[in-house]
Design a protein around this motif. Structure first.
Motif, short mmCIF file in Angstrom:
data_model
loop_
_atom_site.label_atom_id
_atom_site.label_comp_id
_atom_site.label_asym_id
_atom_site.label_seq_id
_atom_site.Cartn_x
_atom_site.Cartn_y
_atom_site.Cartn_z
N ILE A 7 -23.62 3.99 1.40
CA ILE A 7 -23.35 3.78 2.60
C ILE A 7 -21.93 4.22 2.54
N MET A 8 -21.00 3.98 1.58
CA MET A 8 -19.64 4.59 1.59
C MET A 8 -19.70 5.77 0.53
N ASN A 9 -18.76 6.71 0.97
CA ASN A 9 -18.83 8.00 0.13
C ASN A 9 -17.87 7.72 -1.29
N VAL A 10 -18.11 8.52 -2.15
CA VAL A 10 -17.44 8.39 -3.43
C VAL A 10 -15.90 8.14 -3.48
N HIS A 11 -15.23 8.73 -2.24
CA HIS A 11 -13.62 8.70 -2.10
C HIS A 11 -13.50 7.14 -1.72
N GLU A 12 -14.31 6.67 -0.85
CA GLU A 12 -14.18 5.13 -0.21
C GLU A 12 -14.39 4.21 -1.45
N ARG A 13 -15.44 4.57 -2.13
CA ARG A 13 -16.13 3.46 -3.16
C ARG A 13 -14.94 3.61 -4.33
N THR A 14 -14.17 4.58 -4.62
CA THR A 14 -13.10 4.74 -5.47
C THR A 14 -12.16 3.75 -5.09
N LEU A 15 -11.55 3.83 -3.89
CA LEU A 15 -10.60 2.96 -3.39
C LEU A 15 -10.92 1.44 -3.54
N SER A 16 -12.12 1.00 -3.33
CA SER A 16 -12.56 -0.40 -3.25
C SER A 16 -12.70 -1.00 -4.76
N VAL A 17 -13.20 0.11 -5.56
CA VAL A 17 -12.92 -0.30 -6.99
C VAL A 17 -11.75 -0.61 -7.72
N LEU A 18 -10.78 0.26 -6.96
CA LEU A 18 -9.37 0.27 -7.65
C LEU A 18 -8.62 -0.86 -7.34
N ALA A 19 -9.03 -1.49 -6.05
CA ALA A 19 -8.37 -2.71 -5.53
C ALA A 19 -8.82 -3.99 -6.27
N CYS A 20 -9.84 -3.97 -7.07
CA CYS A 20 -10.24 -5.10 -7.88
C CYS A 20 -9.62 -5.38 -9.04
N ARG A 21 -8.93 -6.68 -9.22
CA ARG A 21 -8.22 -7.04 -10.50
C ARG A 21 -8.57 -6.88 -11.70
N TYR A 22 -10.15 -6.99 -11.70
CA TYR A 22 -10.69 -6.82 -13.02
C TYR A 22 -10.75 -5.34 -13.67
N VAL A 23 -10.75 -4.38 -13.00
CA VAL A 23 -10.74 -3.00 -13.36
C VAL A 23 -9.65 -2.22 -13.61
N ALA A 24 -9.49 -1.79 -14.93
CA ALA A 24 -8.36 -1.12 -15.37
C ALA A 24 -8.31 0.36 -15.03
N GLU A 25 -9.47 0.93 -14.90
CA GLU A 25 -9.56 2.57 -15.02
C GLU A 25 -11.02 2.90 -14.00
N VAL A 26 -10.77 4.06 -13.11
CA VAL A 26 -11.93 4.31 -12.78
C VAL A 26 -12.20 5.84 -13.14
N VAL A 27 -13.56 6.11 -13.49
CA VAL A 27 -13.86 7.55 -13.41
C VAL A 27 -14.66 8.11 -12.48
N ILE A 28 -14.24 9.08 -11.63
CA ILE A 28 -14.69 9.51 -10.57
C ILE A 28 -15.75 10.59 -10.65
N GLY A 29 -17.23 10.23 -10.24
CA GLY A 29 -18.12 11.43 -10.56
C GLY A 29 -18.51 11.13 -12.03
N ALA A 30 -18.78 10.17 -12.60
CA ALA A 30 -19.21 9.62 -13.90
C ALA A 30 -20.73 10.18 -13.99
N PRO A 31 -20.94 10.64 -15.23
CA PRO A 31 -22.56 10.97 -15.52
C PRO A 31 -23.42 9.99 -15.44
N TYR A 32 -24.69 10.34 -15.06
CA TYR A 32 -25.69 9.08 -14.73
C TYR A 32 -25.88 8.53 -16.37
N ALA A 33 -26.10 9.30 -17.07
CA ALA A 33 -26.32 8.92 -18.59
C ALA A 33 -25.13 8.60 -19.38
N VAL A 34 -24.80 7.57 -19.94
CA VAL A 34 -23.64 7.05 -20.81
C VAL A 34 -23.75 7.90 -22.18
N THR A 35 -23.06 9.00 -22.24
CA THR A 35 -23.46 9.99 -23.17
C THR A 35 -22.45 9.58 -24.53
#
Length: 395
Positions: free
Chosen positions: A265-293
Motif C-alpha cells: 500500500i505504501m511504496n518503499v520510500h514511504e515505508r523507509t520513513l515509517s520504519v526509521l521513525a520507530c525507536r527500536y530500529v537502528a538502521e534500515v537497508v532500502i531494497g534488501a534482497p529477499y533471501a538473507v544471503t
C-alpha cells in the motif's frame, strides 16, 4: 542503507541540572493509522523543545468529533509511544486543547501542523491556546494522509508504487475521495509524496554499532507500519542487552511478487520513513534482497536473524530465503503476541465500507470550508462586524 540511532529518544543529555530550563512541548491528536506524516510532525515538535508529551484521544472522543477510528485506543497509544521522538504519552487526552491541560503536564506550549482541527460543532480545537500565545505551528507533510491511504486500499490499483505521473483513474478517484462536492479544503485530500535525501537525513540518526552490541537483522515489507510490526520489533529488541536492529525493506516489485493484489500500500520510500521513525530500529537497508544471503550476514556482521509468525514465501527458485541463517544456527522465530497484519487492516477498512469513510471525510471538509469562508468574510468586512459560519455541504 540508513543508520537510525536506537538511543535517539534519550533526552537525559538535555536535562542536566544547571544547563538550562527544560522546555516541555505538548502535541495531541487521534493518531489513527499512524504514518510518517504524524512522525514528522512529532519530530518537528520535539526539535522545538527538550521533552515531548503527546496526548492521544480515546475512541469515544474521536467517534464524537470525526467518526469511528480504524485502530482501538490501546493500539494507538502503543503506536505513538513507539515513535522515537516521543518522551511521554497521555492516554485519553481531551479533544479540545485547553490551557488547563498544558499546565497540568507542565508544558510551555503546544505544537500542531499548519492545517486546522475542528470540533463536531465547527470550533477550532486550539482556539484557547492560540489566544494565550502558547501555540506553535510546524509544516504539514505533503503527499500522505489517512484519506490517501484508505483510498489506496479501496481502489486496489498499483498506481502508488510509481513516482511517475499518476494514471487518470487514480487521479480522478483521489481528487474526489471523501471530498465536499462544491469545493476542496486545502487540509483534507491527497497529494503525491516526493522523497528527498533531506527528509531521510531528518529521520535517520546515523549511529553505527558499537563493540558489544548484538546486531539483529529483520526483513520484510513493513507495509502500513502498524502495531503488529511494533510488537514484533519490541520483542526482538528485548532479546539482547544492547540490541542494534537492522531492518531490511524489500522493493515494491518484490513485495508485490509475494503479496500480490495492490501491495504494498505504501511504496518503499514511504515505508523507509515509517520504519526509521520507530525507536527500536537502528538502521534500515532500502531494497534488501529477499533471501538473507551469506554476503549480507557477513557484511553487517549479523549475530541473529529474526522473523515473526507470518508465512514465509519461497524465493523465486523455490528455496527458503532464511536457509543461510538457519544453517549458521542464528535464525529465531519470534511470537510477538500480536496477530495484526496489513491484510487485517485492509479488511477493517473494507468492513467499515468506502461510503462510511467518504461520508466522514466530507463532513470534516465541510467544516473546514466553512471556517475558510468565515475567515475570508472577516478579512473583507469592517472591524467589529459579526460573521456567521455556515456549512457549504453539510446538512
Amino acid at each position: 542503507m540508513i543508520r537510525n540511532g536506537h538511543d535517539a529518544v534519550d533526552s537525559s543529555k538535555k536535562l542536566t541540572p544547571g544547563t538550562k530550563r527544560t522546555v516541555r512541548v505538548w502535541c495531541d491528536g487521534c493518531y489513527d493509522m499512524v504514518h510518517y506524516g504524524h512522525s514528522n510532525q512529532l519530530r518537528q515538535a520535539r526539535a522545538m523543545g527538550d521533552y515531548l508529551v503527546v496526548g492521544v484521544h480515546n475512541d469515544e472522543e474521536i467517534a464524537k468529533h470525526k467518526g469511528p477510528p480504524v485502530f482501538t485506543q490501546e493500539e494507538r497509544y502503543k503506536m505513538v509511544q513507539a515513535i522515537k521522538w516521543v518522551d511521554e504519552i497521555v492516554a485519553g487526552a481531551p479533544y479540545v486543547t485547553a490551557l488547563e491541560t498544558l499546565d497540568k503536564y507542565n508544558c510551555d506550549f503546544c505544537v500542531h501542523g499548519n492545517d486546522i482541527t475542528l470540533t463536531v460543532d465547527g470550533r477550532d480545537t486550539y482556539e484557547e491556546v492560540k489566544k494565550a500565545g502558547r501555540y506553535r505551528e510546524c509544516k504539514r507533510t505533503q503527499g500522505v494522509s489517512t484519506t490517501d491511504l484508505v483510498g489506496r486500499m479501496l481502489l486496489m490499483t498499483k498506481a502508488h508504487h510509481s513516482s511517475r505521473e499518476l494514471p487518470s483513474e487514480y487521479r480522478e478517484y483521489t481528487d474526489s475521495f471523501g471530498k465536499c462536492p462544491r469545493s476542496h479544503s486545502p487540509w483534507t485530500g491527497v497529494s503525491q509524496f516526493l522523497q528527498t535525501s533531506q527528509k531521510i537525513i531528518q529521520f535517520a540518526s546515523g549511529k553505527e554499532p558499537k563493540p558489544g552490541d548484538t546486531i539483529i537483522y529483520v526483513a520484510g515489507a513493513f507495509d502500513l507500519f502498524h502495531i503488529g510490526h511494533v510488537a514484533f520489533l519490541e520483542k526482538v529488541y528485548q532479546l539482547a542487552e544492547r540490541p542494534y536492529i537492522i531492518a531490511g525493506l524489500h522493493f515494491d516489485q518484490e513485495v508485490n511478487h509475494y503479496k500480490g493484489k495492490n501491495y504494498p500500500i505504501m511504496n518503499v520510500h514511504e515505508r523507509t520513513l515509517s520504519v526509521l521513525a520507530c525507536r527500536y530500529v537502528a538502521e534500515v537497508v532500502i531494497g534488501a534482497p529477499y533471501a538473507v544471503t551469506a554476503n549480507l550476514l557477513d557484511h553487517f556482521k549479523v549475530d541473529l536473524v529474526c522473523h515473526g509468525k507470518t508465512e514465509v514465501m519461497p524465493d523465486k527458485d523455490g528455496s527458503d530465503p532464511y536457509q543461510e541463517p538457519k544453517r549458521r544456527g542464528i535464525f529465531r522465530q519470534i511470537d510477538s503476541g500480536n496477530d495484526l497484519t496489513t491484510d487485517l487492516i485492509v479488511q477493517r477498512i473494507i468492513k467499515n465500507s468506502r461510503l462510511e469513510y467518504e461520508a466522514r471525510n466530507q463532513k470534516k471538509e465541510a467544516r473546514e470550508l466553512a471556517v475558510l469562508e468565515a475567515i475570508k468574510k472577516r478579512e473583507a468586512m469592517p472591524e467589529g462586524a459579526a460573521v456567521q459560519v455556515e456549512s457549504p455541504c453539510e446538512a
